[in-house]
Enzyme design. Structure first.
Site, short mmCIF file in Angstrom:
data_model
loop_
_atom_site.label_atom_id
_atom_site.label_comp_id
_atom_site.label_asym_id
_atom_site.label_seq_id
_atom_site.Cartn_x
_atom_site.Cartn_y
_atom_site.Cartn_z
N ASN A 38 -5.58 12.33 0.12
CA ASN A 38 -4.72 11.49 0.97
C ASN A 38 -5.61 10.75 1.96
OD1 ASN A 38 -2.07 10.56 1.72
ND2 ASN A 38 -2.26 11.75 3.59
N ALA B 123 0.80 5.08 -2.30
CA ALA B 123 0.66 5.34 -3.73
C ALA B 123 1.88 4.91 -4.56
CB ALA B 123 0.33 6.82 -3.95
N ARG C 223 -7.43 -0.81 -6.88
CA ARG C 223 -7.70 0.35 -6.01
C ARG C 223 -7.84 1.59 -6.88
NH1 ARG C 223 -4.31 1.21 -0.66
NH2 ARG C 223 -6.28 2.09 0.06
N ASP D 152 -2.05 10.56 -2.35
CA ASP D 152 -2.35 9.51 -3.33
C ASP D 152 -2.63 10.07 -4.72
OD1 ASP D 152 -3.08 8.37 -0.56
OD2 ASP D 152 -2.77 6.66 -1.89
N ARG E 106 0.86 -1.18 0.00
CA ARG E 106 0.00 0.00 0.00
C ARG E 106 0.89 1.23 0.00
NH1 ARG E 106 2.26 2.10 3.76
NH2 ARG E 106 0.62 3.64 3.73
#
Ligand code: MRU
Length: 354
Positions: free
Chosen positions: A256, A57, A98, A246, A55
């Protein structure tokens, strides 16, 4: 290399490519267990991203790029056109794991673009092009982290208190993190400062990951729950906030981890600078403002349970957005690998990154 010495020797890498295989650190088990899993299929990589085993970005951008190699590894005997057709499908599939972090789609689109531009005549040759590009993305991410660290470190002065939210650390990238890169560099230069790590409900990236990695590096880090941030700020303990992101829209709005916008509003109230560390791979030039950023909604159980123990009534209605968008007017500056960008963001982002 200096930059690898800045993080603790004991800190495992989030993503490793070794002898043609992809290995991901299962971050859901940290800090209690260090489990590294070999990725055998596209489905496994999809699930590792979806479940937040990998995980952050930049790290999912790198994992997605290697994930495409994993997905195509067994197809090198296909006719070239069939290989390309399957590659397109697998890239779209991995991208669906995602939605918010732009790095995932950015990395996969770059992989496909590079492959399609390559002058090759067999699928096996094209597979090698994919691997080379994934390695290039991985190496580039390391350089971006170093750039953000060099540009952000001078902001950190002796005795400062710095608040961060979620984990924008080494575990979320290829090496030094984004928000933490300036911290690692300042620490290495002998600057003494304190970091306050928000716990980051519901999945506790601050507690499980940020406090763990900074502690190992010997940085003075204090864990607080998210609802303590206002109080800690009111006591004059925070001089600056640095978070990761992100996705940054073209106008400088910043997506974020959920709770970041609240921290930014608090920072404004208390007159505390709010910086966002942001590699160019996280800037989405095609999304004009934060309104266009897709916000991931995750499963209810993440909110109704704490450590797998039920903490809410059965049948309760739940919302679980994983990210929020901080409006650009609350952002003091974007710490990028090239320089710190300040307002007006639309113009300045365009001027620096086109
Ligand atoms: O849901 P996560 O853990 O992937 O969320 C990560 C974050 O929000 C980070 O702050 C962001 O990706 C920046 S990472 C350098």
């Amino acid at each position: 290399m200096l930059e690898t010495k800045l993080i603790a020797d004991t800190l495992p890498m989030a993503v490793t490519w070794e002898d043609g295989d992809l290995f991901l650190l299962d971050q859901t088990q940290l800090p209690l267990a260090t489990v590294i899993e070999k990725q055998e299929t596209a489905e496994q990589v999809w699930e590792s991203i979806r479940l937040l085993k990998v995980r952050g970005a930049p790290a999912i951008g790198v994992a997605g790029a290697y994930g495409l190699c994993v997905a195509m590894k067994g197809d090198t005997d296909l006719p070239l056109s069939d290989f390309i057709e399957k590659m397109d499908k697998q890239a779209a599939y991995l991208d669906s794991s995602r939605p918010t972090a732009v790095n995932l789609g950015w990395g996969l689109r770059r992989m496909v673009r590079t492959a399609k531009a390559a002058q090759v005549s067999t699928a096996a040759e094209l597979y090698n092009v994919l691997v080379a590009e994934a390695i290039a993305i991985h190496e580039e991410d390391k350089r971006l982290c170093i750039g953000m660290g060099e540009n952000g470190a001078p902001l950190i002065k002796e005795g400062m208190g710095i608040l961060t939210h979620c984990n924008a650390g080494s575990l979320a990238t290829s090496i030094l993190g984004t928000a933490t890169a300036p911290m690692y560099m300042a620490h290495n230069q002998g600057v003494k400062f304190r970091v306050y790590a928000d716990e980051t409900r519901p999945l506790l990236q601050g507690a499980r990951l940020t406090s763990w990695e900074l502690q190992q590096a010997g940085i003075d880090v204090t864990l607080i729950t998210d609802n303590m941030a206002a109080h800690i700020m009111s006591q004059g303990l925070i001089d600056m906030v640095i978070t990761g992101t992100d996705r940054v829209a073209a106008n400088g709005d910043v997506a974020n981890k959920i709770g970041t916008m609240g921290v930014a509003i608090l920072a404004k109230h208390f007159g505390i600078p709010f910086y966002v560390a942001c590699p160019s791979s996280t800037i989405d030039h095609d999304t004009p403002s934060g309104e266009g950023i897709p916000i991931e909604e995750r499963e209810d159980y993440e909110v109704t349970e704490f450590g797998a123990r039920r903490t809410a009534p059965e049948g309760i209605k739940v919302r679980n957005p994983a990210f929020d968008v901080t409006p650009n007017e609350l952002v003091t500056g974007l710490i990028t690998e090239k320089q710190i960008i300040t307002a007006p963001y639309t113009e300045n982002i365009k001027a620096l990154f086109g």
